[in-house]
Design a protein around this motif. Structure first.
Motif, PDB file in Angstrom:
ATOM      1  N   ALA A  65      37.126  20.476 -30.403  1.00 44.64           N
ATOM      2  CA  ALA A  65      37.801  19.601 -31.271  1.00 44.64           C
ATOM      3  C   ALA A  65      36.879  18.222 -31.477  1.00 44.64           C
ATOM      4  O   ALA A  65      37.389  17.255 -31.139  1.00 44.64           O
ATOM      5  CB  ALA A  65      39.166  19.132 -30.598  1.00 44.64           C
ATOM      6  N   ALA A  66      35.608  18.413 -32.154  1.00 40.94           N
ATOM      7  CA  ALA A  66      34.731  17.315 -32.296  1.00 40.94           C
ATOM      8  C   ALA A  66      34.958  16.098 -33.209  1.00 40.94           C
ATOM      9  O   ALA A  66      34.661  15.086 -33.345  1.00 40.94           O
ATOM     10  CB  ALA A  66      33.449  17.732 -32.854  1.00 40.94           C
TER      11      ALA A  66
ATOM     12  N   ALA B  30      41.722  18.681 -26.294  1.00 46.51           N
ATOM     13  CA  ALA B  30      40.874  19.735 -26.200  1.00 46.51           C
ATOM     14  C   ALA B  30      39.590  19.549 -25.930  1.00 46.51           C
ATOM     15  O   ALA B  30      38.933  17.987 -26.146  1.00 46.51           O
ATOM     16  CB  ALA B  30      41.027  20.662 -27.632  1.00 46.51           C
ATOM     17  N   THR B  31      38.761  20.207 -25.483  1.00 49.91           N
ATOM     18  CA  THR B  31      37.534  19.923 -25.318  1.00 49.91           C
ATOM     19  C   THR B  31      36.592  19.738 -26.403  1.00 49.91           C
ATOM     20  O   THR B  31      36.725  20.426 -27.497  1.00 49.91           O
ATOM     21  CB  THR B  31      36.740  21.380 -24.423  1.00 49.91           C
ATOM     22  OG1 THR B  31      37.642  21.586 -23.264  1.00 49.91           O
ATOM     23  CG2 THR B  31      35.230  21.107 -24.146  1.00 49.91           C
ATOM     24  N   ALA B  32      35.470  18.889 -26.357  1.00 50.40           N
ATOM     25  CA  ALA B  32      34.954  18.538 -27.694  1.00 50.40           C
ATOM     26  C   ALA B  32      33.430  18.252 -27.371  1.00 50.40           C
ATOM     27  O   ALA B  32      33.201  17.513 -26.198  1.00 50.40           O
ATOM     28  CB  ALA B  32      35.535  17.508 -28.256  1.00 50.40           C
TER      29      ALA B  32
ATOM     30  N   LEU C  51      29.627  22.369 -24.898  1.00 51.64           N
ATOM     31  CA  LEU C  51      28.390  21.514 -24.683  1.00 51.64           C
ATOM     32  C   LEU C  51      27.228  22.491 -24.929  1.00 51.64           C
ATOM     33  O   LEU C  51      26.118  22.151 -25.408  1.00 51.64           O
ATOM     34  CB  LEU C  51      28.283  21.024 -23.242  1.00 51.64           C
ATOM     35  CG  LEU C  51      27.198  20.125 -22.834  1.00 51.64           C
ATOM     36  CD1 LEU C  51      27.114  18.904 -23.862  1.00 51.64           C
ATOM     37  CD2 LEU C  51      27.242  19.649 -21.406  1.00 51.64           C
ATOM     38  N   TYR C  52      27.238  23.653 -24.395  1.00 55.05           N
ATOM     39  CA  TYR C  52      26.039  24.507 -24.595  1.00 55.05           C
ATOM     40  C   TYR C  52      25.732  24.884 -26.005  1.00 55.05           C
ATOM     41  O   TYR C  52      24.662  24.832 -26.445  1.00 55.05           O
ATOM     42  CB  TYR C  52      26.565  25.975 -23.902  1.00 55.05           C
ATOM     43  CG  TYR C  52      25.377  27.028 -24.147  1.00 55.05           C
ATOM     44  CD1 TYR C  52      24.316  27.247 -23.107  1.00 55.05           C
ATOM     45  CD2 TYR C  52      25.560  28.261 -25.304  1.00 55.05           C
ATOM     46  CE1 TYR C  52      23.478  28.189 -23.384  1.00 55.05           C
ATOM     47  CE2 TYR C  52      24.485  28.972 -25.492  1.00 55.05           C
ATOM     48  CZ  TYR C  52      23.552  29.243 -24.506  1.00 55.05           C
ATOM     49  OH  TYR C  52      22.579  29.999 -24.787  1.00 55.05           O
TER      50      TYR C  52
ATOM     51  N   GLU D 190      36.662  16.591 -22.305  1.00 55.56           N
ATOM     52  CA  GLU D 190      37.955  17.280 -22.212  1.00 55.56           C
ATOM     53  C   GLU D 190      38.891  16.790 -21.633  1.00 55.56           C
ATOM     54  O   GLU D 190      38.992  15.639 -21.293  1.00 55.56           O
ATOM     55  CB  GLU D 190      37.173  18.454 -21.220  1.00 55.56           C
ATOM     56  CG  GLU D 190      36.863  18.075 -19.729  1.00 55.56           C
ATOM     57  CD  GLU D 190      36.560  19.074 -18.785  1.00 55.56           C
ATOM     58  OE1 GLU D 190      36.883  19.049 -17.734  1.00 55.56           O
ATOM     59  OE2 GLU D 190      35.703  20.031 -19.221  1.00 55.56           O
ATOM     60  N   PRO D 191      40.227  17.388 -21.873  1.00 61.81           N
ATOM     61  CA  PRO D 191      41.467  16.820 -21.403  1.00 61.81           C
ATOM     62  C   PRO D 191      41.429  16.407 -19.863  1.00 61.81           C
ATOM     63  O   PRO D 191      40.860  16.944 -18.934  1.00 61.81           O
ATOM     64  CB  PRO D 191      42.506  17.932 -21.704  1.00 61.81           C
ATOM     65  CG  PRO D 191      41.884  18.769 -22.642  1.00 61.81           C
ATOM     66  CD  PRO D 191      40.393  18.761 -22.346  1.00 61.81           C
ATOM     67  N   ALA D 192      42.111  15.143 -19.731  1.00 65.64           N
ATOM     68  CA  ALA D 192      42.075  14.631 -18.314  1.00 65.64           C
ATOM     69  C   ALA D 192      42.797  15.793 -17.499  1.00 65.64           C
ATOM     70  O   ALA D 192      43.846  16.340 -17.808  1.00 65.64           O
ATOM     71  CB  ALA D 192      42.835  13.361 -18.468  1.00 65.64           C
TER      72      ALA D 192
END
Length: 324
Positions: free
Chosen positions: A36-37, A66-68, A125-126, A142-144
């Protein structure tokens, strides 16, 4: 004692407080992104260098669901390939108000391997790192996590943003061979000749070391000072131990659980190789001398302020975690 983890979020525990650095503006470019950049669309990074953290501005608070990951500033150096390792400096920010949580810019660059493990554990990240260039500034969040069980508050912990400045990229070094453990007859010979460290103990039971003025063995030295009668350890066990460590060359103590007042717990898979190989096969209750050459300790020179060269440890194996 623990190896530096290749997972980024725990690194915030190591950050030292440091403000942002002024400088010219560097507006974000359209870099590689994953997850979710769009959460980073308002990011602006200014100033900073390999030795000073940049200043970051964004529309806060960020709603991180979401992770971004995104290269908010592109680099112009070598392209990062899968399987290589990058060296980076890290800035941590509170996603709610942009407060600087800390940074590692005053320290040596840390190493992150862009390998299958990173792809499994931090895939976004990869995906951003592979194909990005040295000099890039890569934001990750990323979400807490939820509040720990038993906490008075049920509110989630604050979301955090990690900004990595990619300092360099290089191929991974060839893996080291397993350390040779010095045969016990040779250990006894060194002991008889006064060529092994010896210990005395203060009133609280904490060890003090005397290190001979001789060159240490190139092999891993393991001497059982007092044998316990508990379970035999394997390399897969998690143990609790009291220990102290010194550099062989100077005799300077760099770590001690005795100063913290309680044993430390750790998996033998998560410590330096000399500990893993030196303690596997020992019994709970044993007190052990380890003399660990640099390749199976932290290296020489050692990165990140860790002790360099051959190391000496006194280890009292208190217990083995049974998982119950």
């Amino acid at each position: 004692m623990r190896k530096v983890l290749a997972i980024l979020l725990p690194l915030l525990l190591l950050l030292t407080a440091c403000g942002g650095a002024p400088g010219g503006s560097s507006e974000p470019t359209v870099g590689r992104s994953a997850g979710a950049a769009e959460v980073f669309d308002s990011f602006s990074v200014s100033g900073g260098s390999d030795d000073e953290a940049p200043t970051v501005e964004f529309d806060s608070p960020l709603d991180i669901t979401a992770t971004a990951a995104k290269a908010v500033v592109d680099g112009e150096g070598d392209e990062i390939q899968a399987g290589q390792q990058v060296r980076f400096k890290l800035l941590g920010l509170d996603a709610n108000d942009g407060e600087v949580l800390g940074d590692t810019y005053a320290n040596e660059a840390q190493v992150l391997v862009v390998d299958d493990q990173l792809q499994t554990e931090l895939p976004d990240l990869y995906d951003v790192l592979v194909g990005t260039h040295v000099g890039a500034q890569v934001a990750y969040t990323e979400p807490a996590p939820e509040a720990p069980e038993g906490s008075e508050s049920t509110d989630p912990l604050p979301s955090q943003i990690l900004l990595l400045r990619i300092v360099s990229v290089e191929d991974q070094p060839e893996p080291l061979p397993e350390p040779e453990i010095l045969p016990q007859e040779d250990v006894q010979r060194l002991d008889d000749d006064g060529q092994l460290p010896t210990f005395t103990f203060d009133d609280d039971g904490a060890p003090e070391v005397s290190i001979p003025d001789t060159e240490p063995s190139e092999d891993l030295v393991v001497k059982v000072l007092e044998e316990g009668d508990g379970d035999v350890l394997t390399e897969e066990d998690t143990i609790s131990a009291n220990y102290s460590g010194w550099t062989y060359s100077s005799g300077e103590q760099f770590d001690s659980s005795y100063e913290r007042g309680e044993p430390s717990s750790f998996p033998l898979t998560g410590v330096i190789t000399g500990w893993t190989n030196g303690l596997a096969g020992q019994k709970v209750g044993s007190k052990v001398l380890l003399v660990i050459p640099a390749p199976w300790a932290y290296g020489d020179p050692a990165p990140g302020g860790r002790p360099s060269g051959t190391l000496v440890f006194y280890v009292d194996i208190v217990s083995k975690d049974t998982g119950q």
